[in-house]
Design an enzyme around this catalytic site. Structure first.
Site, PDB file in Angstrom:
ATOM      1  N   HIS A  52       0.815  -1.301  -0.036  1.00  0.00           N
ATOM      2  CA  HIS A  52       0.120   0.134  -0.085  1.00  0.00           C
ATOM      3  C   HIS A  52       0.809   1.243  -0.022  1.00  0.00           C
ATOM      4  O   HIS A  52       0.351   2.330  -0.513  1.00  0.00           O
ATOM      5  CB  HIS A  52      -0.959  -0.108   1.286  1.00  0.00           C
ATOM      6  CG  HIS A  52      -1.985   0.932   1.200  1.00  0.00           C
ATOM      7  ND1 HIS A  52      -3.131   1.218   0.372  1.00  0.00           N
ATOM      8  CD2 HIS A  52      -1.954   2.280   1.747  1.00  0.00           C
ATOM      9  CE1 HIS A  52      -3.838   2.241   0.417  1.00  0.00           C
ATOM     10  NE2 HIS A  52      -3.265   2.732   1.317  1.00  0.00           N
ATOM     11  N   TRP A  53       1.878   1.260   0.671  1.00  0.00           N
ATOM     12  CA  TRP A  53       2.831   2.635   0.767  1.00  0.00           C
ATOM     13  C   TRP A  53       3.957   2.319  -0.210  1.00  0.00           C
ATOM     14  O   TRP A  53       5.025   2.405   0.006  1.00  0.00           O
ATOM     15  CB  TRP A  53       3.461   2.375   1.975  1.00  0.00           C
ATOM     16  CG  TRP A  53       2.197   2.332   3.224  1.00  0.00           C
ATOM     17  CD1 TRP A  53       1.932   1.680   4.141  1.00  0.00           C
ATOM     18  CD2 TRP A  53       1.531   3.487   3.234  1.00  0.00           C
ATOM     19  NE1 TRP A  53       0.822   1.864   4.780  1.00  0.00           N
ATOM     20  CE2 TRP A  53       0.642   3.057   4.476  1.00  0.00           C
ATOM     21  CE3 TRP A  53       1.389   4.717   2.937  1.00  0.00           C
ATOM     22  CZ2 TRP A  53      -0.500   3.905   4.880  1.00  0.00           C
ATOM     23  CZ3 TRP A  53       0.312   5.594   3.418  1.00  0.00           C
ATOM     24  CH2 TRP A  53      -0.685   5.278   4.597  1.00  0.00           C
TER      25      TRP A  53
END
Length: 75
Positions: A52-53
């Site tokens: 996600h990051w």
């Protein structure tokens, strides 16, 4: 599956760069592939160890892809 894109984007087909971390528990790889289904001329880059990051873990690679994409798609 419902399309993630509004009709005008599907109809217009703008140049699109998709960078994705398939290990994202919130937005898995299938989400990226749904965008690609509606934008078949888009570029999809999957960072296999990304999640996600993605910008925090792969900033240099994403920046390089983004610069290259923008240079090739200037109007």
């Amino acid at each position: 599956m419902v399309s993630p894109l509004p009709g005008d984007l599907r109809d217009h087909q703008p140049p699109t760069l998709i960078v994705w971390g398939p290990r994202d528990g919130y937005m898995p790889e299938g989400s990226a592939r749904a965008y690609l289904r509606d934008l078949p001329n888009a570029e999809l880059h999957l960072f296999e160890d990304g999640g996600h990051w993605l910008l925090e873990t792969h900033l240099d690679e994403v920046a390089r892809l983004s610069r290259d994409f923008l240079e090739r798609n200037q109007r």
